[in-house]
Design a protein around this motif. Structure first.
Motif, short mmCIF file in Angstrom:
data_model
loop_
_atom_site.label_atom_id
_atom_site.label_comp_id
_atom_site.label_asym_id
_atom_site.label_seq_id
_atom_site.Cartn_x
_atom_site.Cartn_y
_atom_site.Cartn_z
N GLU A 25 0.90 -1.27 -0.42
CA GLU A 25 0.02 0.20 -0.28
C GLU A 25 0.86 0.93 0.07
OE1 GLU A 25 -2.89 -0.34 3.80
OE2 GLU A 25 -3.73 -1.76 1.88
N ASN A 26 1.73 1.08 0.00
CA ASN A 26 3.25 2.21 -0.20
C ASN A 26 4.30 2.07 0.31
OD1 ASN A 26 3.68 1.84 3.21
ND2 ASN A 26 1.55 2.62 3.11
N LYS A 28 -1.49 -7.26 6.43
CA LYS A 28 -1.92 -7.01 4.83
C LYS A 28 -2.02 -8.75 3.68
CE LYS A 28 -3.90 -5.65 0.74
NZ LYS A 28 -3.43 -4.86 -0.01
N THR A 49 -1.99 4.79 1.71
CA THR A 49 -2.10 3.87 1.46
C THR A 49 -2.88 2.83 0.10
OG1 THR A 49 -5.12 3.92 1.89
CG2 THR A 49 -3.18 3.76 3.39
N SER A 50 -2.13 3.72 -0.92
CA SER A 50 -2.89 4.10 -2.65
C SER A 50 -2.01 3.40 -3.28
CB SER A 50 -2.78 5.74 -2.83
OG SER A 50 -1.46 6.26 -3.02
N GLY A 51 -1.09 2.59 -2.67
CA GLY A 51 -0.37 2.49 -3.51
C GLY A 51 1.15 2.57 -4.45
#
Length: 205
Positions: A48-49, A142, A190-192
């Protein structure tokens, strides 16, 4: 970029670190002789990051700098196996023939103790490279949600439970506030990972 930062944090080392993307359906990462760290494209999509990826790369680099990879090779059954593995990885490092052996990685059966050590070294290297070491915890959590208690290395002889690893990492943070106290268990992204338009050739598995 993240690999280069982790490599610099692990310096000095006698080998050149190479970070190679492997096209595969599993979320996996592994390190091999000569300083190569392989990461699947699935794992890259799951993080996520950058902090999470930095800790994964730190963990795999930890196996190298702690001597775990060579230790497993030295314990391989025959000299023929060792010779074949070394010749492929050293002379032909980025071709599909490299990853064709991954399903037969009997020599990379890291012990539970080695996994704990690599976890600790991974967060140390991430911190040294100025990435939040809590990324290791976030990514374990995750993966547990996505795949169960599998971890991101599938070649471990006696794989520690994810909850146990998270607990040990948190205890490690608490034991050394001078090193880890500045970091918070709070994700800011958290957007990758951002997508790159270059250097996108994958090693096919």
């Amino acid at each position: 970029k993240i690999g280069a930062n982790i490599s610099q944090a692990a310096a000095p080392h006698w080998y050149t670190m190479n970070f190679i993307i492997v096209k595969d359906k599993s979320a996996n990462a592994f390190s091999v002789p000569g300083g190569n760290v392989y990461v699947t494209d699935t794992l890259l999509r799951d993080v996520e990051n950058e902090e999470e990826l930095a800790n994964v790369l730190g963990h795999e680099t930890g196996h190298l700098v702690l001597g775990h990879v060579m230790d497993r090779i030295h314990k391989a059954q025959t000299a023929n196996i060792i010779g074949t593995i070394l010749s492929i990885f050293i002379r032909n490092q980025t071709t599909a023939s490299v990853v064709s052996l991954l399903g037969n990685y009997a020599f990379l059966n890291f012990s539970r103790a080695q996994e704990y050590q690599a976890d600790h070294e991974g967060v140390i290297l991430a911190n040294r490279a100025n990435y939040n070491p809590w990324g290791m915890v976030w990514f374990f959590q995750k993966l547990e949600k996505l795949y169960g208690d599998a971890g991101f290395e599938q070649y471990v002889q006696d794989h520690p439970a994810t909850n146990d690893r998270v607990t040990r990492i948190e205890q490690f943070f608490n034991s050394d506030p001078s090193q880890f106290g500045k970091w918070q268990n709070t994700k800011t992204v958290t957007s990758g990972l951002s997508q790159s338009s270059s250097d996108n050739t994958l090693v096919l598995h």
